[in-house]
Design a protein around this motif. Structure first.
Motif, PDB file in Angstrom:
ATOM      1  N   ALA A 176       0.826  -1.212   0.000  1.00 25.56           N
ATOM      2  CA  ALA A 176       0.000   0.000   0.000  1.00 25.56           C
ATOM      3  C   ALA A 176       0.858   1.260   0.000  1.00 25.56           C
ATOM      4  N   LEU A 177       1.927   1.220  -0.771  1.00 27.14           N
ATOM      5  CA  LEU A 177       2.895   2.309  -0.863  1.00 27.14           C
ATOM      6  C   LEU A 177       2.709   3.055  -2.179  1.00 27.14           C
ATOM      7  N   VAL A 178       2.872   4.381  -2.148  1.00 25.98           N
ATOM      8  CA  VAL A 178       2.711   5.197  -3.348  1.00 25.98           C
ATOM      9  C   VAL A 178       4.019   5.942  -3.611  1.00 25.98           C
ATOM     10  N   VAL A 179       4.491   5.929  -4.862  1.00 25.34           N
ATOM     11  CA  VAL A 179       5.748   6.587  -5.222  1.00 25.34           C
ATOM     12  C   VAL A 179       5.562   7.385  -6.511  1.00 25.34           C
ATOM     13  N   ARG A 180       6.401   8.402  -6.665  1.00 22.25           N
ATOM     14  CA  ARG A 180       6.479   9.103  -7.944  1.00 22.25           C
ATOM     15  C   ARG A 180       7.421   8.309  -8.843  1.00 22.25           C
ATOM     16  N   LYS A 181       6.950   7.955 -10.022  1.00 18.39           N
ATOM     17  CA  LYS A 181       7.733   7.084 -10.902  1.00 18.39           C
ATOM     18  C   LYS A 181       9.101   7.678 -11.226  1.00 18.39           C
ATOM     19  N   GLN A 182       9.154   8.957 -11.545  1.00 19.89           N
ATOM     20  CA  GLN A 182      10.417   9.570 -11.930  1.00 19.89           C
ATOM     21  C   GLN A 182      11.396   9.602 -10.759  1.00 19.89           C
ATOM     22  N   VAL A 183      10.884   9.802  -9.552  1.00 19.81           N
ATOM     23  CA  VAL A 183      11.735   9.800  -8.367  1.00 19.81           C
ATOM     24  C   VAL A 183      12.383   8.432  -8.187  1.00 19.81           C
ATOM     25  N   TRP A 184      11.591   7.374  -8.355  1.00 21.66           N
ATOM     26  CA  TRP A 184      12.138   6.010  -8.260  1.00 21.66           C
ATOM     27  C   TRP A 184      13.180   5.792  -9.349  1.00 21.66           C
ATOM     28  N   ARG A 185      12.860   6.123 -10.585  1.00 21.99           N
ATOM     29  CA  ARG A 185      13.764   5.854 -11.705  1.00 21.99           C
ATOM     30  C   ARG A 185      15.094   6.576 -11.554  1.00 21.99           C
ATOM     31  N   GLU A 186      15.070   7.771 -10.991  1.00 23.61           N
ATOM     32  CA  GLU A 186      16.290   8.567 -10.895  1.00 23.61           C
ATOM     33  C   GLU A 186      17.167   8.174  -9.713  1.00 23.61           C
ATOM     34  N   ASN A 187      16.622   7.456  -8.742  1.00 28.24           N
ATOM     35  CA  ASN A 187      17.368   7.247  -7.500  1.00 28.24           C
ATOM     36  C   ASN A 187      17.535   5.797  -7.053  1.00 28.24           C
ATOM     37  N   VAL A 188      16.709   4.889  -7.540  1.00 29.60           N
ATOM     38  CA  VAL A 188      16.773   3.503  -7.078  1.00 29.60           C
ATOM     39  C   VAL A 188      17.564   2.665  -8.080  1.00 29.60           C
ATOM     40  N   PRO A 189      18.623   1.982  -7.637  1.00 36.59           N
ATOM     41  CA  PRO A 189      19.404   1.135  -8.551  1.00 36.59           C
ATOM     42  C   PRO A 189      18.552   0.038  -9.169  1.00 36.59           C
ATOM     43  N   GLU A 190      18.902  -0.324 -10.399  1.00 37.92           N
ATOM     44  CA  GLU A 190      18.139  -1.356 -11.104  1.00 37.92           C
ATOM     45  C   GLU A 190      18.415  -2.756 -10.571  1.00 37.92           C
ATOM     46  N   LYS A 191      19.523  -2.910  -9.839  1.00 36.17           N
ATOM     47  CA  LYS A 191      19.838  -4.222  -9.271  1.00 36.17           C
ATOM     48  C   LYS A 191      19.809  -4.113  -7.748  1.00 36.17           C
ATOM     49  N   PRO A 192      18.799  -4.659  -7.089  1.00 37.43           N
ATOM     50  CA  PRO A 192      18.709  -4.547  -5.628  1.00 37.43           C
ATOM     51  C   PRO A 192      19.743  -5.404  -4.929  1.00 37.43           C
ATOM     52  N   ILE A 193      20.178  -4.952  -3.762  1.00 34.88           N
ATOM     53  CA  ILE A 193      21.060  -5.759  -2.924  1.00 34.88           C
ATOM     54  C   ILE A 193      20.239  -6.763  -2.131  1.00 34.88           C
ATOM     55  N   LEU A 194      19.116  -6.315  -1.594  1.00 33.94           N
ATOM     56  CA  LEU A 194      18.238  -7.169  -0.798  1.00 33.94           C
ATOM     57  C   LEU A 194      17.088  -7.632  -1.677  1.00 33.94           C
ATOM     58  N   SER A 195      17.253  -8.779  -2.275  1.00 35.54           N
ATOM     59  CA  SER A 195      16.227  -9.283  -3.192  1.00 35.54           C
ATOM     60  C   SER A 195      15.207 -10.169  -2.504  1.00 35.54           C
ATOM     61  N   GLY A 196      15.427 -10.456  -1.217  1.00 39.23           N
ATOM     62  CA  GLY A 196      14.391 -11.171  -0.485  1.00 39.23           C
ATOM     63  C   GLY A 196      14.776 -12.502   0.097  1.00 39.23           C
ATOM     64  N   LYS A 197      15.844 -13.149  -0.431  1.00 39.52           N
ATOM     65  CA  LYS A 197      16.134 -14.485   0.062  1.00 39.52           C
ATOM     66  C   LYS A 197      17.625 -14.793   0.009  1.00 39.52           C
ATOM     67  N   LEU A 198      18.060 -15.605   0.963  1.00 37.20           N
ATOM     68  CA  LEU A 198      19.284 -16.373   0.870  1.00 37.20           C
ATOM     69  C   LEU A 198      18.893 -17.809   1.171  1.00 37.20           C
ATOM     70  N   PRO A 199      19.719 -18.792   0.788  1.00 43.26           N
ATOM     71  CA  PRO A 199      19.349 -20.181   1.056  1.00 43.26           C
ATOM     72  C   PRO A 199      18.995 -20.397   2.528  1.00 43.26           C
ATOM     73  N   GLY A 200      17.763 -20.816   2.771  1.00 41.01           N
ATOM     74  CA  GLY A 200      17.316 -21.122   4.117  1.00 41.01           C
ATOM     75  C   GLY A 200      16.905 -19.926   4.955  1.00 41.01           C
ATOM     76  N   ILE A 201      16.963 -18.701   4.386  1.00 40.77           N
ATOM     77  CA  ILE A 201      16.638 -17.502   5.148  1.00 40.77           C
ATOM     78  C   ILE A 201      15.642 -16.655   4.372  1.00 40.77           C
ATOM     79  N   LEU A 202      14.549 -16.290   5.023  1.00 42.10           N
ATOM     80  CA  LEU A 202      13.599 -15.350   4.439  1.00 42.10           C
ATOM     81  C   LEU A 202      13.983 -13.955   4.906  1.00 42.10           C
TER      82      LEU A 202
END
Length: 333
Positions: A176-202
């Motif tokens: 339920a989060l709202v963002v400005r698209k251009q703000v995201w595109r200009e500042n958020v890297p295209e490759k995340p560091i925290l993608s959600g999982k490591l083996p055996g860890i959520l």
């Protein structure tokens, strides 16, 4: 009154979905019955993150219903597993200048989208904003659950808008989060560091990572109390094993998130502070609740979070080594 621009999409509702065949109908029904949008052009996009059920067929059915209501409903398959990648794909595909994210278990009030859009007009300095998220529980939560409800994306902070504190990682969830698209595109890297999982860890934290980059760029992150949604919490999400896995997963990325706003010369200081701060909170918790540390689920949850936060610098080192190995593999390919 907001004048409707017939040539552009004002706001996109983006729904990352994973095996959402049974959850999506209620979300889509509520979206198709939103009010206050007469002068707003909007669309819905579904980002299917490798569902193994009939999510695609369900979306096909709703595309016909949406078309009859003059609403564009588009479907995309994102093969990279993880909510972080689904959100990145949503930003890439969205036509709206504003993107309103809903998880497939988030139920918006009928005026949620209109309230989200109006806030963006009224607060141009806000790059991100979120609202009240209430719990829709299948069974009653345990006693004192309010102490940890924020970890399950339940946020009820009163009826006045305020700014979140990104420096202290006081941020809204990705639901339920709202963002400005251009703000995201200009500042958020295209490759995340925290993608959600490591083996055996959520691992959690993929919600916060893009927000910290946006905060670092100088954009404000706001709480909008006029936006109400409801997070469906089934019985299994209140069971001990799941709750402790969430506590662990929220604690482990703490240091990695702090690094985003940390200068290189300060890294050793932040490293030590994170370990000592986690140890201090853990020890204080043990002393305060020494008679309940093995019997009270909420106390156990908090201890698990403090313990994982204390260990988060070492988890960050593990992430760094994994990236080195992945990059070396890519170079040799």
């Amino acid at each position: 009154m907001i004048e409707k621009n017939i040539h552009a999409v004002d706001i996109t509702v983006a729904i990352p979905a994973y095996n959402g065949e049974k959850r999506l109908p209620l979300v889509l029904d509520l979206l198709l019955n939103q009010t206050g949008l007469e002068n707003i052009n909007w669309e819905i996009i579904i980002i299917d993150n490798n569902s193994a059920d009939q999510t695609f067929e369900l979306v096909e059915k709703y595309q016909k219903i949406a078309k009859n209501n003059n609403i564009d409903l588009r479907y995309f398959l994102e093969n990279q597993q993880g909510a972080a990648f689904a959100r990145l794909r949503a930003v890439k595909e969205a036509k709206g200048n504003i993107i309103a994210f809903l998880d497939d278990d988030n139920l918006p009030d009928t005026d949620w989208l209109a309230a989200a859009y109006k806030f963006g007009i009224d607060y141009p300095q806000a790059g991100v904003w979120s609202g009240q998220i209430h719990g829709a529980f299948e069974v009653s939560p345990p006693e004192n659950f309010s102490r940890i409800q924020a970890f399950l994306a339940i946020r009820e902070h009163g009826d006045k808008p305020y700014k979140f504190d990104g420096d202290k990682l006081k941020l809204p969830p990705g639901a339920a989060l709202v963002v400005r698209k251009q703000v995201w595109r200009e500042n958020v890297p295209e490759k995340p560091i925290l993608s959600g999982k490591l083996p055996g860890i959520l691992v959690q934290g993929d919600d916060y990572e893009p927000l910290i980059y946006i905060h670092k760029a100088g954009w404000q992150i706001w709480y909008n109390p006029a936006m109400h949604s409801y997070h469906q919490i089934p019985k299994w999400r209140l069971e001990k094993d799941y709750l402790l896995s969430i506590a662990r997963g929220c604690g482990l990325p703490t240091f990695q998130l702090l690094l985003i706003n940390t200068q290189k010369v300060q890294i050793p200081i932040v490293f030590a502070r994170t370990i000592l701060g986690g140890f201090r909170r853990l020890l204080g918790h043990i002393i305060k609740y020494r008679g309940k540390i093995y019997s009270d689920l909420i106390v156990m949850f908090e201890m698990e979070f403090y313990w994982a936060s204390m260990l988060s610098p070492f988890y960050s080192c593990r992430l760094y080594m994994r990236r080195l190995i992945d990059n070396k593999g890519s170079d040799n390919a």
